[in-house]
Design an enzyme around this catalytic site. Structure first.
Site, PDB file in Angstrom:
ATOM      1  N   ALA A   5       6.209  27.839 -12.404  1.00 42.26           N
ATOM      2  CA  ALA A   5       6.173  28.576 -10.917  1.00 42.26           C
ATOM      3  C   ALA A   5       5.674  27.195 -10.342  1.00 42.26           C
ATOM      4  O   ALA A   5       4.910  26.831  -9.547  1.00 42.26           O
ATOM      5  CB  ALA A   5       4.624  29.156 -10.796  1.00 42.26           C
ATOM      6  N   LEU A   6       7.433  26.688 -10.264  1.00 43.82           N
ATOM      7  CA  LEU A   6       7.063  25.111  -9.936  1.00 43.82           C
ATOM      8  C   LEU A   6       7.523  24.692  -8.474  1.00 43.82           C
ATOM      9  O   LEU A   6       7.775  26.071  -7.899  1.00 43.82           O
ATOM     10  CB  LEU A   6       8.168  24.772 -10.477  1.00 43.82           C
ATOM     11  CG  LEU A   6       8.718  24.751 -12.179  1.00 43.82           C
ATOM     12  CD1 LEU A   6      10.196  24.261 -12.718  1.00 43.82           C
ATOM     13  CD2 LEU A   6       7.763  24.114 -12.528  1.00 43.82           C
ATOM     14  N   HIS A   7       6.971  23.603  -7.993  1.00 44.35           N
ATOM     15  CA  HIS A   7       7.184  23.068  -6.746  1.00 44.35           C
ATOM     16  C   HIS A   7       6.877  22.748  -6.214  1.00 44.35           C
ATOM     17  O   HIS A   7       7.736  21.309  -6.897  1.00 44.35           O
ATOM     18  CB  HIS A   7       5.742  23.817  -6.331  1.00 44.35           C
ATOM     19  CG  HIS A   7       4.484  23.451  -6.684  1.00 44.35           C
ATOM     20  ND1 HIS A   7       4.415  22.001  -6.051  1.00 44.35           N
ATOM     21  CD2 HIS A   7       3.296  23.963  -7.117  1.00 44.35           C
ATOM     22  CE1 HIS A   7       2.993  21.909  -7.469  1.00 44.35           C
ATOM     23  NE2 HIS A   7       2.551  23.157  -7.463  1.00 44.35           N
ATOM     24  N   GLY A  63       6.102  19.364  -6.228  1.00 40.89           N
ATOM     25  CA  GLY A  63       4.880  18.713  -6.610  1.00 40.89           C
ATOM     26  C   GLY A  63       4.901  18.674  -8.337  1.00 40.89           C
ATOM     27  O   GLY A  63       5.275  17.443  -8.699  1.00 40.89           O
ATOM     28  N   HIS A  64       5.288  19.232  -8.745  1.00 34.81           N
ATOM     29  CA  HIS A  64       6.302  19.113  -9.910  1.00 34.81           C
ATOM     30  C   HIS A  64       7.557  18.570 -10.080  1.00 34.81           C
ATOM     31  O   HIS A  64       7.780  17.559 -10.551  1.00 34.81           O
ATOM     32  CB  HIS A  64       6.422  20.675 -11.272  1.00 34.81           C
ATOM     33  CG  HIS A  64       5.380  21.939 -11.448  1.00 34.81           C
ATOM     34  ND1 HIS A  64       5.286  22.669 -10.226  1.00 34.81           N
ATOM     35  CD2 HIS A  64       4.691  20.994 -11.610  1.00 34.81           C
ATOM     36  CE1 HIS A  64       3.782  23.377 -10.585  1.00 34.81           C
ATOM     37  NE2 HIS A  64       3.528  23.111 -11.209  1.00 34.81           N
ATOM     38  N   GLY A 110       0.664  14.509 -13.544  1.00 38.23           N
ATOM     39  CA  GLY A 110       0.208  14.147 -11.629  1.00 38.23           C
ATOM     40  C   GLY A 110      -0.978  13.970 -11.654  1.00 38.23           C
ATOM     41  O   GLY A 110      -2.105  14.052 -12.585  1.00 38.23           O
ATOM     42  N   SER A 130       0.283  25.785  -8.250  1.00 39.58           N
ATOM     43  CA  SER A 130       0.852  26.576  -8.499  1.00 39.58           C
ATOM     44  C   SER A 130      -0.250  28.116  -8.100  1.00 39.58           C
ATOM     45  O   SER A 130       0.300  29.398  -7.731  1.00 39.58           O
ATOM     46  CB  SER A 130       1.184  27.035  -9.645  1.00 39.58           C
ATOM     47  OG  SER A 130       2.259  26.231 -10.464  1.00 39.58           O
TER      48      SER A 130
HETATM   49  P1  AMP Z   1       0.628  22.871 -14.099  1.00 41.29           P
HETATM   50  O1  AMP Z   1       1.446  23.262 -13.902  1.00 41.29           O
HETATM   51  O2  AMP Z   1       0.136  23.062 -12.893  1.00 41.29           O
HETATM   52  O3  AMP Z   1      -0.182  22.372 -15.369  1.00 41.29           O
HETATM   53  O4  AMP Z   1       0.574  21.285 -13.710  1.00 41.29           O
HETATM   54  C1  AMP Z   1       2.280  20.293 -14.184  1.00 41.29           C
HETATM   55  C2  AMP Z   1       1.864  19.195 -14.021  1.00 41.29           C
HETATM   56  O5  AMP Z   1       2.450  18.406 -12.608  1.00 41.29           O
HETATM   57  C3  AMP Z   1       0.330  18.567 -14.036  1.00 41.29           C
HETATM   58  O6  AMP Z   1       0.688  17.044 -14.639  1.00 41.29           O
HETATM   59  C4  AMP Z   1       0.276  18.051 -12.640  1.00 41.29           C
HETATM   60  O7  AMP Z   1      -0.730  17.522 -12.787  1.00 41.29           O
HETATM   61  C5  AMP Z   1       1.181  18.394 -12.202  1.00 41.29           C
HETATM   62  N1  AMP Z   1       1.059  18.542 -10.760  1.00 41.29           N
HETATM   63  C6  AMP Z   1       0.788  19.924 -10.200  1.00 41.29           C
HETATM   64  N2  AMP Z   1       0.729  19.762  -8.720  1.00 41.29           N
HETATM   65  C7  AMP Z   1       1.145  18.714  -8.485  1.00 41.29           C
HETATM   66  C8  AMP Z   1       0.976  17.730  -7.018  1.00 41.29           C
HETATM   67  N3  AMP Z   1       0.323  18.502  -6.165  1.00 41.29           N
HETATM   68  N4  AMP Z   1       1.314  16.946  -6.886  1.00 41.29           N
HETATM   69  C9  AMP Z   1       1.592  16.324  -8.188  1.00 41.29           C
HETATM   70  N5  AMP Z   1       1.832  16.789  -9.239  1.00 41.29           N
HETATM   71  C10 AMP Z   1       1.439  17.290  -9.848  1.00 41.29           C
END
Ligand code: AMP
Length: 268
Positions: free
Chosen positions: A9-11, A13-14, A124, A163
């Site tokens: 569910a990449l955004h 931030g990813h 992140g 996400s």
């Molecule tokens: P997730 O897919 O939520 O497990 O996140 C994957 C990676 O993306 C992790 O290292 C998170 O900390 C990072 N991440 C998620 N949201 C953000 C954000 N808003 N800013 C920076 N890194 C993020």
């Protein structure tokens, strides 16, 4: 190779982690795996957003060289029984409210690092404690990888990208802004000389209580060890929050004395 582990569910931030990885490596690899062992029994594993086609397209456009999206059986084949557990760093904050969470994270990230063998892996600071937990076991297990922490990416109004933000209704999305506003106010207070941990935490509590349905924690902690601090905080201190709006759990944090406020003008 630079590896960016995600649950998809990449955004933006990813994608900022992808950009950071590209600054350190010739080839960037992204993994997408909704890791069952880091979800508690009553959490959102089944509802977690899965958008693999759009994610693959975003990776292609960002110049990602390798996309690894394994199935559950590939990462947890029948008969597997090994887990990676980190003690003190994983103990407080989210560790209190999600008791098995960091064991799941440490286990899957160890597997991903072992499979991919990257020189660099980027995480992140949105998941601040997770980043410190990963640094800890990478050091302790002598894993040959450099762990890089990347800044939190936010919406213009301060909400940290996640996400899980898709779960928020329009009304809940507005209420969620109380969190980044509260953290901004805490930065303001710390900059004005407030060092009393309880005063900083109550400032945040008063600001978010009306908007959120429940609060898991508001914690001041050492920014390296993530051990909670009561009494006086130093010139640099982690202030981290987890709280619920409806059935959505949001986390956010700032490092007082280091980060700029998520919202520049908290009075507006
Ligand atoms: P997730 O897919 O939520 O497990 O996140 C994957 C990676 O993306 C992790 O290292 C998170 O900390 C990072 N991440 C998620 N949201 C953000 C954000 N808003 N800013 C920076 N890194 C993020």
């Amino acid at each position: 190779m630079g590896l960016v582990p995600t649950m998809g569910a990449l955004h933006r931030g990813h994608m900022s982690l992808v950009d950071e990885a590209a600054r350190h490596a010739d080839v960037v690899a992204v993994s997408i795996f909704v890791n069952p062992t880091q979800f508690g029994a009553n959490e959102d594993l089944d509802q977690y957003p899965r958008t693999l086609d759009a994610d693959a397209e975003a990776c292609r456009q960002a110049g990602v060289g390798i996309l690894f999206a394994p199935g559950r059986e590939a990462m947890y084949p029948e008969g597997e029984e090994t887990r990676v557990r980190v003690s003190a760093t994983a103990h407080d904050l989210c560790g209190v409210h999600r008791p098995e969470h960091f064991e799941g994270v440490a286990t899957i990230v160890t597997k991903l690092l072992t499979l991919a063998g990257p020189c660099v892996a980027v995480f992140g600071k949105k998941d601040y404690q997770q980043w410190r937990v990963i640094e800890r076991f990478v050091t302790d297990l002598f894993l040959p990888v450099q762990v890089v922490g990347a800044p939190i990416v936010r919406e213009r109004d301060g909400l940290a990208l996640s996400s899980r933000n898709v779960y928020l209704s329009a009304d809940e999305r507005v209420r969620a802004l109380a969190l980044s506003r509260a953290l901004s106010a805490a930065i303001g207070a710390h900059r004005s000389g407030e060092r009393n941990a309880e005063a900083l935490r109550s400032l945040v509590r008063r600001a978010i209580e009306p908007a959120f349905d429940s609060i898991d924690y508001i914690t001041t902690a050492d920014p390296r060890s993530v051990v909670p601090i009561d009494g006086e905080v130093g010139d640099e201190a982690l202030l981290a929050v987890a709280a619920h709006i409806g059935s959505t759990r949001l986390i956010d944090n700032v490092v007082l004395g280091v980060d700029d406020p998520p919202i520049a003008d908290v009075s507006s």
